[in-house]
Design an enzyme around this catalytic site. Structure first.
Site, PDB file in Angstrom:
ATOM      1  N   ALA A  81       1.004  -1.440  -0.104  1.00 29.84           N
ATOM      2  CA  ALA A  81      -0.313   0.250   0.022  1.00 29.84           C
ATOM      3  C   ALA A  81       0.725   1.114  -0.168  1.00 29.84           C
ATOM      4  CB  ALA A  81      -1.142  -0.225   0.352  1.00 29.84           C
ATOM      5  N   GLU A  83       0.892   5.351  -1.955  1.00 25.30           N
ATOM      6  CA  GLU A  83       0.252   6.226  -3.110  1.00 25.30           C
ATOM      7  C   GLU A  83       1.505   6.757  -3.965  1.00 25.30           C
ATOM      8  OE1 GLU A  83      -1.499   8.400  -3.594  1.00 25.30           O
ATOM      9  OE2 GLU A  83      -2.697   7.756  -2.287  1.00 25.30           O
ATOM     10  N   THR A 128      11.342   0.383  -4.386  1.00 27.11           N
ATOM     11  CA  THR A 128      11.955   0.447  -5.064  1.00 27.11           C
ATOM     12  C   THR A 128      12.932   1.124  -5.316  1.00 27.11           C
ATOM     13  OG1 THR A 128      10.736   2.767  -6.888  1.00 27.11           O
ATOM     14  CG2 THR A 128      10.717   3.347  -4.748  1.00 27.11           C
ATOM     15  N   ASP A 129      13.926   1.124  -6.482  1.00 29.61           N
ATOM     16  CA  ASP A 129      14.998   1.659  -7.344  1.00 29.61           C
ATOM     17  C   ASP A 129      14.697   3.164  -7.000  1.00 29.61           C
ATOM     18  OD1 ASP A 129      13.560   2.034  -9.369  1.00 29.61           O
ATOM     19  OD2 ASP A 129      14.738   1.052 -10.928  1.00 29.61           O
ATOM     20  N   GLU A 130      13.995   3.951  -7.258  1.00 27.97           N
ATOM     21  CA  GLU A 130      13.814   5.683  -7.453  1.00 27.97           C
ATOM     22  C   GLU A 130      14.037   6.306  -6.006  1.00 27.97           C
ATOM     23  OE1 GLU A 130      10.383   7.197  -9.048  1.00 27.97           O
ATOM     24  OE2 GLU A 130      10.009   5.061 -10.003  1.00 27.97           O
ATOM     25  N   TYR A 154       7.365  11.674  -3.737  1.00 32.54           N
ATOM     26  CA  TYR A 154       7.555   9.959  -4.139  1.00 32.54           C
ATOM     27  C   TYR A 154       8.485   9.510  -3.099  1.00 32.54           C
ATOM     28  CZ  TYR A 154       6.659   5.250  -5.643  1.00 32.54           C
ATOM     29  OH  TYR A 154       7.016   3.809  -6.253  1.00 32.54           O
ATOM     30  N   LYS A 158       8.968   6.864   0.278  1.00 30.62           N
ATOM     31  CA  LYS A 158       8.907   5.553  -0.088  1.00 30.62           C
ATOM     32  C   LYS A 158      10.736   4.961   0.915  1.00 30.62           C
ATOM     33  CE  LYS A 158       7.758   3.021  -1.483  1.00 30.62           C
ATOM     34  NZ  LYS A 158       6.475   1.918  -1.473  1.00 30.62           N
ATOM     35  N   ARG A 218      14.142   4.050 -18.319  1.00 31.74           N
ATOM     36  CA  ARG A 218      13.661   3.036 -16.874  1.00 31.74           C
ATOM     37  C   ARG A 218      13.747   2.217 -17.608  1.00 31.74           C
ATOM     38  NH1 ARG A 218      13.918   7.500 -15.579  1.00 31.74           N
ATOM     39  NH2 ARG A 218      12.349   8.797 -14.350  1.00 31.74           N
ATOM     40  N   GLY A 288      12.694  17.844 -11.844  1.00 32.86           N
ATOM     41  CA  GLY A 288      13.256  17.068 -11.316  1.00 32.86           C
ATOM     42  C   GLY A 288      13.470  15.735 -11.657  1.00 32.86           C
TER      43      GLY A 288
HETATM   44  P1  NAD Z   1      -0.849   1.582  -6.964  1.00 27.56           P
HETATM   45  O1  NAD Z   1      -0.937   2.834  -6.664  1.00 27.56           O
HETATM   46  O2  NAD Z   1      -1.702   0.974  -8.267  1.00 27.56           O
HETATM   47  O3  NAD Z   1      -1.463   0.496  -5.699  1.00 27.56           O
HETATM   48  C1  NAD Z   1      -1.618   0.743  -4.147  1.00 27.56           C
HETATM   49  C2  NAD Z   1      -3.076   0.507  -3.628  1.00 27.56           C
HETATM   50  O4  NAD Z   1      -2.749   0.901  -2.214  1.00 27.56           O
HETATM   51  C3  NAD Z   1      -4.035   0.693  -3.887  1.00 27.56           C
HETATM   52  O5  NAD Z   1      -4.808  -0.010  -4.160  1.00 27.56           O
HETATM   53  C4  NAD Z   1      -4.809   1.670  -3.226  1.00 27.56           C
HETATM   54  O6  NAD Z   1      -5.663   1.759  -2.693  1.00 27.56           O
HETATM   55  C5  NAD Z   1      -3.612   1.199  -1.508  1.00 27.56           C
HETATM   56  N1  NAD Z   1      -3.369   2.172  -1.488  1.00 27.56           N
HETATM   57  C6  NAD Z   1      -3.058   3.658  -0.856  1.00 27.56           C
HETATM   58  N2  NAD Z   1      -3.423   4.024   0.239  1.00 27.56           N
HETATM   59  C7  NAD Z   1      -2.815   3.703   0.986  1.00 27.56           C
HETATM   60  C8  NAD Z   1      -3.592   3.097   2.663  1.00 27.56           C
HETATM   61  N3  NAD Z   1      -3.917   4.394   3.155  1.00 27.56           N
HETATM   62  N4  NAD Z   1      -4.311   1.870   3.645  1.00 27.56           N
HETATM   63  C9  NAD Z   1      -4.509   0.994   2.553  1.00 27.56           C
HETATM   64  N5  NAD Z   1      -4.263   1.306   1.886  1.00 27.56           N
HETATM   65  C10 NAD Z   1      -4.215   1.906   0.679  1.00 27.56           C
HETATM   66  O7  NAD Z   1       0.441   1.279  -6.618  1.00 27.56           O
HETATM   67  P2  NAD Z   1       1.897   0.371  -7.378  1.00 27.56           P
HETATM   68  O8  NAD Z   1       2.369   0.093  -8.593  1.00 27.56           O
HETATM   69  O9  NAD Z   1       0.667  -1.113  -7.125  1.00 27.56           O
HETATM   70  O10 NAD Z   1       3.001  -0.263  -6.079  1.00 27.56           O
HETATM   71  C11 NAD Z   1       2.755  -1.414  -5.067  1.00 27.56           C
HETATM   72  C12 NAD Z   1       3.778  -0.641  -4.266  1.00 27.56           C
HETATM   73  O11 NAD Z   1       5.608  -1.339  -4.806  1.00 27.56           O
HETATM   74  C13 NAD Z   1       4.217   0.620  -3.951  1.00 27.56           C
HETATM   75  O12 NAD Z   1       4.301   0.639  -2.466  1.00 27.56           O
HETATM   76  C14 NAD Z   1       4.998   1.509  -4.824  1.00 27.56           C
HETATM   77  O13 NAD Z   1       5.554   1.936  -3.946  1.00 27.56           O
HETATM   78  C15 NAD Z   1       5.959  -0.384  -5.005  1.00 27.56           C
HETATM   79  N6  NAD Z   1       6.682  -0.085  -6.474  1.00 27.56           N
HETATM   80  C16 NAD Z   1       5.895   0.230  -8.286  1.00 27.56           C
HETATM   81  C17 NAD Z   1       6.391   0.295  -8.442  1.00 27.56           C
HETATM   82  C18 NAD Z   1       5.677   0.294  -9.675  1.00 27.56           C
HETATM   83  O14 NAD Z   1       6.335  -0.232 -11.088  1.00 27.56           O
HETATM   84  N7  NAD Z   1       4.593   0.293  -9.914  1.00 27.56           N
HETATM   85  C19 NAD Z   1       7.847  -0.640  -8.726  1.00 27.56           C
HETATM   86  C20 NAD Z   1       8.893  -0.429  -7.103  1.00 27.56           C
HETATM   87  C21 NAD Z   1       8.343   0.233  -6.353  1.00 27.56           C
HETATM   88  P1  TYD Z   2       5.714   6.663 -14.925  1.00 32.29           P
HETATM   89  O1  TYD Z   2       5.544   5.431 -15.129  1.00 32.29           O
HETATM   90  O2  TYD Z   2       5.325   8.163 -13.900  1.00 32.29           O
HETATM   91  O3  TYD Z   2       7.079   5.735 -13.739  1.00 32.29           O
HETATM   92  P2  TYD Z   2       8.072   6.787 -13.000  1.00 32.29           P
HETATM   93  O4  TYD Z   2       7.892   7.725 -13.259  1.00 32.29           O
HETATM   94  O5  TYD Z   2       7.808   5.989 -11.487  1.00 32.29           O
HETATM   95  O6  TYD Z   2       9.377   5.854 -13.610  1.00 32.29           O
HETATM   96  O7  TYD Z   2       6.791   7.447 -15.687  1.00 32.29           O
HETATM   97  C1  TYD Z   2       7.911   6.111 -16.853  1.00 32.29           C
HETATM   98  C2  TYD Z   2       8.728   7.426 -17.281  1.00 32.29           C
HETATM   99  O8  TYD Z   2       7.864   8.085 -18.731  1.00 32.29           O
HETATM  100  C3  TYD Z   2       9.221   8.754 -16.220  1.00 32.29           C
HETATM  101  O9  TYD Z   2      10.290   8.891 -17.207  1.00 32.29           O
HETATM  102  C4  TYD Z   2       8.473   9.880 -17.154  1.00 32.29           C
HETATM  103  C5  TYD Z   2       7.895   9.471 -18.285  1.00 32.29           C
HETATM  104  N1  TYD Z   2       6.656   9.501 -18.549  1.00 32.29           N
HETATM  105  C6  TYD Z   2       5.974  10.328 -19.869  1.00 32.29           C
HETATM  106  O10 TYD Z   2       7.000  10.910 -20.318  1.00 32.29           O
HETATM  107  N2  TYD Z   2       4.788  11.060 -19.793  1.00 32.29           N
HETATM  108  C7  TYD Z   2       3.543  10.869 -19.424  1.00 32.29           C
HETATM  109  O11 TYD Z   2       2.732  11.166 -19.231  1.00 32.29           O
HETATM  110  C8  TYD Z   2       4.089  10.357 -17.885  1.00 32.29           C
HETATM  111  C9  TYD Z   2       2.873   9.534 -17.085  1.00 32.29           C
HETATM  112  C10 TYD Z   2       5.499   9.349 -17.794  1.00 32.29           C
END
Ligand code: NAD
Ligand code: TYD
Length: 347
Positions: A81, A83, A128-130, A154, A158, A218, A288
């Site tokens: 969970a 943002e 995350t790697d970020e 963000y 994290k 990425r 940024g």
């Molecule tokens: P997402 O935004 O799709 O889902 C987040 C989920 O958390 C949602 O279901 C939301 O309802 C729930 N949530 C948010 N606030 C909450 C709260 N206060 N209490 C309970 N539930 C809550 O996110 P995702 O892309 O599935 O990412 C999941 C995890 O993996 C995150 O911690 C993110 O940092 C990490 N992560 C994501 C990526 C990626 O590429 N998406 C990569 C590396 C790590």
């Molecule tokens: P994103 O999917 O938001 O993931 P993150 O920022 O966590 O890496 O974005 C992936 C890459 O794509 C990032 O370099 C930002 C870029 N991007 C665009 O160029 N256009 C867009 O509309 C979005 C959402 C992201």
């Protein structure tokens, strides 16, 4: 025994739970607040399973989490969970502080007394790697020991949650595991993120916006490969350790956009006979904006025997086809709150 997943209605969490129910004979509780990013529809295929329990709650509600841990004798908490969208963290950082930092600390406080009763308990924090910041083009990929240099709100939130998790391991001995994963893609990815946004904008005849010069890099990983890595870390990872997870598939954003367009040109050609690539436009850069992420996964490969199975081009084709076959899902998640936010953001 039972596992508790937080954020299981989101992108990665729902893929994780769907696979868990299919592959593992152990109950799973999904605690999710259902923010704009959480959609119960992601779990409709397993919703009736006796192995599955959904709990609508906030991770900041530590008392509720503690009750669930005790009542269901939870042996592992897998914490997704959060943002998760960088652009939203720029326009409104406070919810990131609240959920990602305060929420994680409440979970840790709830886990501590429970772990004292269930000694082989594990707290797996999905990060995350970020948190490591941005790489120069010629720099080696991030290793687990890299210094934290988060650049976006963000990433900073994290990073703060990682530090809290680590501190509870060091100070109290809570058996914690932290994973740092690169950018995921695949089914149920909310269409504000790059790849699903490109697919949905393309077929809706909209622009495909690339920030800045579109040359940011990425490292893309298919979501099922991430979920399998998490199951391995949970089963065999050493408490106190951190593990990088990544696809070794570095691509510039413009290359990603061209790959998506090429698949669409093939499977759903534009009626005017032109390429979807014509819809790509360069727009104002993200403040940024990190130039490059890339992850060294040697530790996970050598210690746990994991490797990504999905190749990038085939994974993108699979993902494009999934979105084309699920227009109702896209319509449901892009309605309501999300639509209002977009309207405000782009008014
Ligand atoms: P997402 O935004 O799709 O889902 C987040 C989920 O958390 C949602 O279901 C939301 O309802 C729930 N949530 C948010 N606030 C909450 C709260 N206060 N209490 C309970 N539930 C809550 O996110 P995702 O892309 O599935 O990412 C999941 C995890 O993996 C995150 O911690 C993110 O940092 C990490 N992560 C994501 C990526 C990626 O590429 N998406 C990569 C590396 C790590
Ligand atoms: P994103 O999917 O938001 O993931 P993150 O920022 O966590 O890496 O974005 C992936 C890459 O794509 C990032 O370099 C930002 C870029 N991007 C665009 O160029 N256009 C867009 O509309 C979005 C959402 C992201």
């Amino acid at each position: 025994m039972t596992i508790l997943v937080t954020g299981g209605a989101g992108f990665i969490g729902s893929n994780f739970i769907n696979e868990w129910i299919e592959q593992v004979d152990e109950p799973v509780i999904n605690l999710d607040l259902l923010t704009y990013a959480g959609n119960p529809d992601n779990l409709r295929e397993i919703a009736g399973s006796p192995q599955y329990l959904f709990v609508h709650a906030n991770i900041c509600d530590g008392e509720r989490v503690g009750e669930l841990l005790d009542r269901y004798e939870v042996r592992a908490l897998i914490h997704f969970a959060a943002e998760s969208h960088v652009d939203r963290s720029i326009s409104g950082p406070q919810s990131f502080v609240q959920t990602n930092i305060v929420g994680t600390s409440r979970l840790l406080d709830a886990a501590l007394p429970h772990w004292r009763k269930v000694s082989d308990f594990r707290f797996l924090h999905v990060s995350t790697d970020e948190v490591f910041g941005s790489l120069e083009p010629d720099e080696a990929p991030f290793v687990e020991a890299c210094t934290y240099k988060p650049n976006s709100p963000y990433a900073a939130s994290k990073a703060a949650s990682d530090h809290l998790v680590r501190a509870y391991g060091q100070t109290y001995g809570l058996p914690v595991l932290i994973t740092h994963c690169s950018n995921n893609y695949g089914p149920y990815h909310f269409p504000e993120k790059l790849i699903p946004l490109l697919i949905n904008n393309a077929i809706s005849g909209k622009d495909l916006p690339l920030y800045g010069d579109g040359r940011q890099v990425r490292d893309w990983l298919y979501v099922a490969d991430h979920c399998r890595a998490l199951r391995m870390v949970l089963a065999e990872g050493k408490p106190g350790q951190t593990y990088n997870i990544g696809g070794s598939a570095e691509r510039q954003n413009i290359e990603v956009a061209r790959t998506v367009c090429a698949v669409l040109d093939d499977v759903r050609p534009r009626q005017d006979g032109r390429s979807y690539g014509d819809q790509i436009v360069l727009v104002r850069d993200r403040p940024g904006h990190d130039r490059r992420y890339a992850v060294d996964t040697t530790k996970l490969r050598t210690e746990l025997g994991w490797e990504p199975l999905q190749n990038f081009d085939a994974g993108i084709e699979k993902t494009v086809r999934w979105y084309l076959e699920h227009p109702d899902w896209v319509a449901s998640v892009t309605g309501g709150t999300y639509r209002e936010w977009v309207a405000r953001q782009y008014a």
